[in-house]
Enzyme design. Structure first.
Site, PDB file in Angstrom:
ATOM      1  N   LYS A  57       7.942   0.664   1.299  1.00 35.21           N
ATOM      2  CA  LYS A  57       8.378  -0.135   0.298  1.00 35.21           C
ATOM      3  C   LYS A  57       9.624   0.600  -0.038  1.00 35.21           C
ATOM      4  O   LYS A  57      10.575  -0.568  -0.511  1.00 35.21           O
ATOM      5  CB  LYS A  57       7.260   0.073  -1.217  1.00 35.21           C
ATOM      6  CG  LYS A  57       5.842  -0.266  -1.092  1.00 35.21           C
ATOM      7  CD  LYS A  57       5.103  -0.347  -2.579  1.00 35.21           C
ATOM      8  CE  LYS A  57       4.444   0.862  -2.394  1.00 35.21           C
ATOM      9  NZ  LYS A  57       3.905   1.639  -1.914  1.00 35.21           N
TER      10      LYS A  57
ATOM     11  N   LYS B 292       5.042   8.745  -7.119  1.00 32.91           N
ATOM     12  CA  LYS B 292       5.774   9.620  -6.306  1.00 32.91           C
ATOM     13  C   LYS B 292       7.569   9.257  -6.709  1.00 32.91           C
ATOM     14  O   LYS B 292       8.585   9.878  -6.250  1.00 32.91           O
ATOM     15  CB  LYS B 292       6.121   8.902  -4.804  1.00 32.91           C
ATOM     16  CG  LYS B 292       6.120   9.919  -4.191  1.00 32.91           C
ATOM     17  CD  LYS B 292       5.309   9.684  -2.487  1.00 32.91           C
ATOM     18  CE  LYS B 292       5.576   8.233  -2.324  1.00 32.91           C
ATOM     19  NZ  LYS B 292       4.851   8.275  -0.823  1.00 32.91           N
TER      20      LYS B 292
ATOM     21  N   ASP C  35      -1.840  -0.136  -4.300  1.00 32.29           N
ATOM     22  CA  ASP C  35      -2.893  -0.063  -3.419  1.00 32.29           C
ATOM     23  C   ASP C  35      -4.152   0.020  -4.354  1.00 32.29           C
ATOM     24  O   ASP C  35      -5.227  -0.438  -3.990  1.00 32.29           O
ATOM     25  CB  ASP C  35      -3.147   1.467  -3.728  1.00 32.29           C
ATOM     26  CG  ASP C  35      -2.901   2.385  -2.378  1.00 32.29           C
ATOM     27  OD1 ASP C  35      -3.432   1.996  -0.844  1.00 32.29           O
ATOM     28  OD2 ASP C  35      -1.276   3.132  -2.263  1.00 32.29           O
TER      29      ASP C  35
ATOM     30  N   LYS D 122       1.069  -0.994  -0.246  1.00 31.63           N
ATOM     31  CA  LYS D 122       0.364  -0.148  -0.191  1.00 31.63           C
ATOM     32  C   LYS D 122       0.780   1.377   0.001  1.00 31.63           C
ATOM     33  O   LYS D 122       2.303   1.292   0.526  1.00 31.63           O
ATOM     34  CB  LYS D 122      -0.849  -0.250   1.501  1.00 31.63           C
ATOM     35  CG  LYS D 122      -1.969   0.895   1.532  1.00 31.63           C
ATOM     36  CD  LYS D 122      -2.341   0.877   2.812  1.00 31.63           C
ATOM     37  CE  LYS D 122      -3.164   2.192   3.327  1.00 31.63           C
ATOM     38  NZ  LYS D 122      -3.687   3.347   2.771  1.00 31.63           N
TER      39      LYS D 122
HETATM   40  N1  ADP Z   1      10.318   0.844   9.526  1.00 28.10           N
HETATM   41  C1  ADP Z   1       9.976   1.964   9.748  1.00 28.10           C
HETATM   42  N2  ADP Z   1      10.475   2.733  10.595  1.00 28.10           N
HETATM   43  C2  ADP Z   1      10.289   3.878  10.529  1.00 28.10           C
HETATM   44  N3  ADP Z   1       9.844   5.462   9.642  1.00 28.10           N
HETATM   45  C3  ADP Z   1       9.498   4.346   8.194  1.00 28.10           C
HETATM   46  C4  ADP Z   1       9.873   2.615   8.285  1.00 28.10           C
HETATM   47  N4  ADP Z   1       9.619   2.410   7.222  1.00 28.10           N
HETATM   48  C5  ADP Z   1       9.416   3.445   6.853  1.00 28.10           C
HETATM   49  N5  ADP Z   1       9.581   4.930   7.547  1.00 28.10           N
HETATM   50  C6  ADP Z   1       9.215   6.271   6.854  1.00 28.10           C
HETATM   51  O1  ADP Z   1       7.245   5.948   6.170  1.00 28.10           O
HETATM   52  C7  ADP Z   1       7.487   6.757   4.813  1.00 28.10           C
HETATM   53  C8  ADP Z   1       7.154   6.600   3.974  1.00 28.10           C
HETATM   54  O2  ADP Z   1       8.096   5.134   3.892  1.00 28.10           O
HETATM   55  P1  ADP Z   1       7.863   5.283   1.756  1.00 28.10           P
HETATM   56  O3  ADP Z   1       9.004   3.521   1.740  1.00 28.10           O
HETATM   57  O4  ADP Z   1       8.103   6.530   0.591  1.00 28.10           O
HETATM   58  O5  ADP Z   1       7.090   4.311   1.372  1.00 28.10           O
HETATM   59  P2  ADP Z   1       6.224   4.022   0.307  1.00 28.10           P
HETATM   60  O6  ADP Z   1       7.411   3.534  -0.705  1.00 28.10           O
HETATM   61  O7  ADP Z   1       5.708   2.533   0.172  1.00 28.10           O
HETATM   62  O8  ADP Z   1       5.209   4.594   0.066  1.00 28.10           O
HETATM   63  C9  ADP Z   1       9.083   7.693   4.830  1.00 28.10           C
HETATM   64  O9  ADP Z   1       8.744   8.688   5.621  1.00 28.10           O
HETATM   65  C10 ADP Z   1      10.061   6.785   5.483  1.00 28.10           C
HETATM   66  O10 ADP Z   1      10.415   7.436   6.518  1.00 28.10           O
HETATM   67 MG    MG Z   2       7.794   4.688  -2.714  1.00 27.60          MG
END
Ligand code: ADP
Ligand code: MG
Ligand code: ADP
Ligand code: SF4
Ligand code: MG
Lengths: 272, 272
Positions: free
Chosen positions: B15, B41, B128, B10
């Site tokens: 990810k 993104k 999603d 999601k």
């Molecule tokens: N294990 C974790 N602990 C703390 N924050 C996390 C963790 N994993 C992800 N985040 C935070 O969550 C947010 C979204 O992560 P992201 O990797 O960009 O998600 P996605 O790629 O799924 O959209 C980021 O700001 C990241 O710093």
């Molecule tokens: Mg991402």
């Protein structure tokens, strides 16, 4: 004349919670309302009915897509304050397209003679992707409303939605009626600082602020709208929806947004 | 033989954070790795390069989609530990399709002779919607991995992803290698109770647990992998990625999941 609204936002941002309580507020003001969920999660109308209703795609599957075999009651239910509810559902996992599902749903509304029966038709749409398929509701809408909270991810999605509204406004009637700020928390969440900055940059406004409140979270879990709960904080939570309903029924803003560039948004809203 | 991985989950689940640190862990074990971001993104590779790189669609737009005018360096960059990075980007807001973007990217890899140059190619894909378009990476993948945390929304998305993997496994080689539990918090977030229940029901396992840790959040903001940070808790945060890399290089689980029905998941995981 039916007022068509399209409520968009990132998954989990509070679209369905907001849509259901807005539909309730509109209905309590006397409007005949239909809410259409357009999210694979198909739980958009749960706060209005307390049930998970069958999606259009589920029902069409059962009759092998022979539209003529479906009755209105198979897909349209009645919820709180007389709001009519319908779940389009999502594309079948792995193969379908969001655009097809919405298209089938609108076709059914025409076949049932429902397309112009309501005062307000509200689409509750997943806004993570904003591809051709999930933008289809913008082809029917008078106004789009974008739900976001004071964080980068939901604002990034809001910017892509502004891009889609800008493009669609060239060939369709849709205009942006504003940003709905959800989970507003002035102590821990920075209020609406990032949202106000974003709205100013793209040429729109924050038109409603819904507080981050446990009553809202619990109402959703209970399958009830906020109007049905007996709680000292009820008025704090229902007032934003009543004001939003008032705003939409009395001629909202109708803007063509000027979205930010992808790089610019990382700098201004500070994805980093 | 190139190992193709598709990492789904999601939006906002972690990810990209997970993909970047996994790519780094694989590269530090000597693998030649290419990470491909497939999210509008287009910030998947930021922790590896510290920059937002141009997407394939941006670059193709500049040359009016004449593939022959593009050089490899226009779209493939080099990040930490020699990981090669590429951003497919998302469908143009309002009109495109996620499937087209991924298809164009894979075509380019073939044209550049890169399709079989790496030991591991990792797709980081928004999960999603799980429509036909965003499922395209499953047509190329050896293994899918689903990232979720101990909450209803991310598990609901994971279930739809299981449905897509189950369907694709009939015509393609893809199998499920397991669930990656992210933001694991044993004190406040219930550990992995819901995830374990879900995994057991669909016939897979939680194969990695990544803690909810501020160092992980800050590394992402800083545009660095966890392997580059000097902090007393670094080892707690890098170990899960090293173990995951080890697991994937040494023959992971290869399952065909049995997804739950939409209604069943609301009852079992308790969306309410
Ligand atoms: N294990 C974790 N602990 C703390 N924050 C996390 C963790 N994993 C992800 N985040 C935070 O969550 C947010 C979204 O992560 P992201 O990797 O960009 O998600 P996605 O790629 O799924 O959209 C980021 O700001 C990241 O710093
Ligand atoms: Mg991402
Ligand atoms: N203002 C709010 N305050 C507290 N919780 C909220 C608020 N708005 C939404 N939520 C909670 O967030 C979760 C996601 O909301 P939902 O309306 O289902 O999002 P969406 O439809 O965008 O996926 C729900 O559990 C809901 O209770
Ligand atoms: S247009 Fe959108 S919903 Fe339709 S298949 Fe493509 S990415 Fe999926
Ligand atoms: Mg919803």
């Amino acid at each position: 004349m039916t007022l068509f609204l399209a409520i968009y936002g990132k998954g989990g941002i509070g679209k369905s919670t907001t849509s259901a309580n807005l539909s309730a507020a509109l209905a309590l003001k006397g409007a005949r309302v239909l809410q259409i969920g357009c999210d694979p999660k198909h739980d958009s109308t749960f706060p209005l009915t307390g049930h998970l209703q069958n999606t259009v795609i589920d029902v069409l599957n059962e009759v092998n897509f022979h539209h003529e075999e479906i009755e209105v009651d198979d897909v349209v239910k009645v919820g709180f304050a007389g709001v009519n509810t319908l779940e389009a559902g999502g594309p079948p996992a792995g193969s379908g397209c969001g655009g097809y599902v919405v298209g089938e749903t609108v076709k059914l509304l025409h076949e049932f003679g429902l397309y112009n029966k309501y005062d307000v038709i509200l689409f509750d749409v997943l806004g993570d992707v904003v591809c051709g398929g999930f933008s289809v509701p913008l082809n029917y809408a008078d106004y789009a409303l974008i739900i976001a909270c004071n964080d980068f991810d939901s604002i990034f999605a809001a910017n892509r939605l502004c891009l889609a509204v800008e493009q669609k406004s060239e060939r369709y009637k849709v205009r942006l009626a504003g940003i709905i700020a959800n989970r507003v928390d002035h102590e821990l969440g920075g209020g609406t600082t990032l949202l106000d900055e974003f709205a100013a940059r793209v040429g729109t406004r924050v038109v409603a602020q819904i507080p981050y409140h446990d009553l809202i979270r619990r109402s959703r879990l209970a399958g009830k709208t906020l109007f049905e709960l007996d709680h000292p904080d009820q008025v704090i939570c229902t007032t934003p929806f009543e004001q939003l309903a008032e705003y939409l029924l009395n001629g909202p803003l109708a803007e063509v947004p000027q979205p930010m560039g992808d790089r610019e948004i990382f700098e201004v809203i500070g994805g980093w």
